[in-house]
Design a protein around this motif. Structure first.
Motif, PDB file in Angstrom:
ATOM      1  N   SER A 142       0.837  -1.212   0.000  1.00 59.15           N
ATOM      2  CA  SER A 142       0.000   0.000   0.000  1.00 59.15           C
ATOM      3  C   SER A 142       0.868   1.256   0.000  1.00 59.15           C
ATOM      4  CB  SER A 142      -0.947   0.013   1.204  1.00 59.15           C
ATOM      5  OG  SER A 142      -1.785  -1.122   1.175  1.00 59.15           O
ATOM      6  N   ARG A 143       1.976   1.194  -0.766  1.00 59.88           N
ATOM      7  CA  ARG A 143       2.896   2.325  -0.933  1.00 59.88           C
ATOM      8  C   ARG A 143       3.631   2.697   0.348  1.00 59.88           C
ATOM      9  NH1 ARG A 143      -0.380   6.531  -4.948  1.00 59.88           N
ATOM     10  NH2 ARG A 143      -0.799   5.001  -6.619  1.00 59.88           N
ATOM     11  N   GLU A 144       3.586   1.849   1.325  1.00 61.85           N
ATOM     12  CA  GLU A 144       4.317   2.097   2.558  1.00 61.85           C
ATOM     13  C   GLU A 144       5.380   1.030   2.757  1.00 61.85           C
ATOM     14  OE1 GLU A 144       1.615   2.317   5.798  1.00 61.85           O
ATOM     15  OE2 GLU A 144       0.632   4.151   5.098  1.00 61.85           O
ATOM     16  N   VAL A 145       6.487   1.415   3.380  1.00 62.38           N
ATOM     17  CA  VAL A 145       7.578   0.475   3.630  1.00 62.38           C
ATOM     18  C   VAL A 145       7.184  -0.448   4.775  1.00 62.38           C
ATOM     19  CG1 VAL A 145       9.972   0.231   4.351  1.00 62.38           C
ATOM     20  CG2 VAL A 145       9.331   2.080   2.791  1.00 62.38           C
ATOM     21  N   VAL A 146       7.215  -1.752   4.482  1.00 65.46           N
ATOM     22  CA  VAL A 146       6.950  -2.744   5.522  1.00 65.46           C
ATOM     23  C   VAL A 146       8.230  -3.026   6.310  1.00 65.46           C
ATOM     24  CG1 VAL A 146       6.218  -5.120   5.970  1.00 65.46           C
ATOM     25  CG2 VAL A 146       5.103  -3.783   4.170  1.00 65.46           C
ATOM     26  N   ASP A 147       9.314  -3.234   5.579  1.00 62.45           N
ATOM     27  CA  ASP A 147      10.603  -3.501   6.229  1.00 62.45           C
ATOM     28  C   ASP A 147      11.706  -3.365   5.181  1.00 62.45           C
ATOM     29  OD1 ASP A 147      12.410  -4.056   8.175  1.00 62.45           O
ATOM     30  OD2 ASP A 147      11.712  -6.081   8.608  1.00 62.45           O
ATOM     31  N   GLN A 148      12.936  -3.237   5.666  1.00 58.87           N
ATOM     32  CA  GLN A 148      14.096  -3.101   4.788  1.00 58.87           C
ATOM     33  C   GLN A 148      15.266  -3.843   5.405  1.00 58.87           C
ATOM     34  OE1 GLN A 148      16.340   0.783   4.119  1.00 58.87           O
ATOM     35  NE2 GLN A 148      15.200   0.641   2.191  1.00 58.87           N
TER      36      GLN A 148
END
Length: 222
Positions: free
Chosen positions: A159-165
């Motif tokens: 949803s265009r948001e960073v979940v994790d990196q």
């Protein structure tokens, strides 16, 4: 007749003089057209036949793998860490069949598809994996000992948001201190890095949680 022969002599001399440059040009042309050894071309070889690792919990979109501009070509790079670690060189007569970014991209998609479903469309409920290659080179720690080093940054969006990196580095020893050894090591290191990335993705909470009976609000009758 003596006069005729006298006239012919300078003509023949002049012909020989004119033909000498032509013979020289022909000789030089023959040297320049000598066959040149073709460059050896490499890829990652056949992908593993069987899928291994944790399956993906949901459909996944895999974005195009990115990399720095020096990876755009098909050169095979190596680094002499024991002499000058800040310098990279490329093998003269060995090449990848295409850029290492493209080769890694295809390997990643095949591995992801073997663990679940890879889709090509974007959607709010479909998580997306983006991988950026940071390093992809053969590193010589000693004159006769080297390893393939693959370093990347992986990011999962939903949803265009960073979940994790996550940053991943995988090393693999090279069986020989040449381009063929470097290719083998980089292929193995790529598979290790891809496996670690997909294991990490499989462990993320990417699906909507179904409320349990304990978590649902209790409605009291009045």
């Amino acid at each position: 007749m003596p006069m005729l022969s006298a006239v012919l002599r300078p003509t023949r001399s002049r012909a020989l003089a004119l033909s000498a440059p032509l013979l020289l040009v022909t000789a030089l042309t023959g040297c320049s057209s000598a066959p040149v050894a073709p460059a050896a071309l490499y890829d990652f070889g056949l992908a593993p036949a069987a899928a291994s690792g944790v399956r993906l919990p949901t459909a996944l979109r895999v974005a195009d793998v990115a990399g720095p501009s020096w990876m755009d070509g098909n050169a095979i790079y190596y680094r002499l860490a024991y002499a000058q670690s800040q310098r990279t060189d490329a093998y003269a007569n060995s090449r990848w069949v295409e850029s290492p970014v493209s080769l890694f991209d295809a390997r990643l998609r095949n591995a992801a598809a073997a663990r679940g479903q890879v889709v090509g469309y974007a959607g709010q409920e479909v998580p997306m994996l983006r991988v950026e290659l940071v390093d992809f080179s053969q590193v010589f720690d000693q004159p006769g000992a080297s390893r393939g080093v693959v370093r990347l940054r992986a990011t999962v969006f939903k949803s265009r948001e960073v979940v994790d990196q996550r940053v991943v580095q995988a090393d693999a020893p090279a069986p020989s201190a040449d381009a063929a050894g470097g290719v083998a090591a980089l292929t193995q290191a790529s598979d290790r890095a891809i496996g670690e990335v997909l294991d990490w993705v499989a462990g993320l909470q990417l699906t909507a949680r179904t409320p349990t009976a304990a978590s649902q609000p209790t409605v009291r009758a009045r």
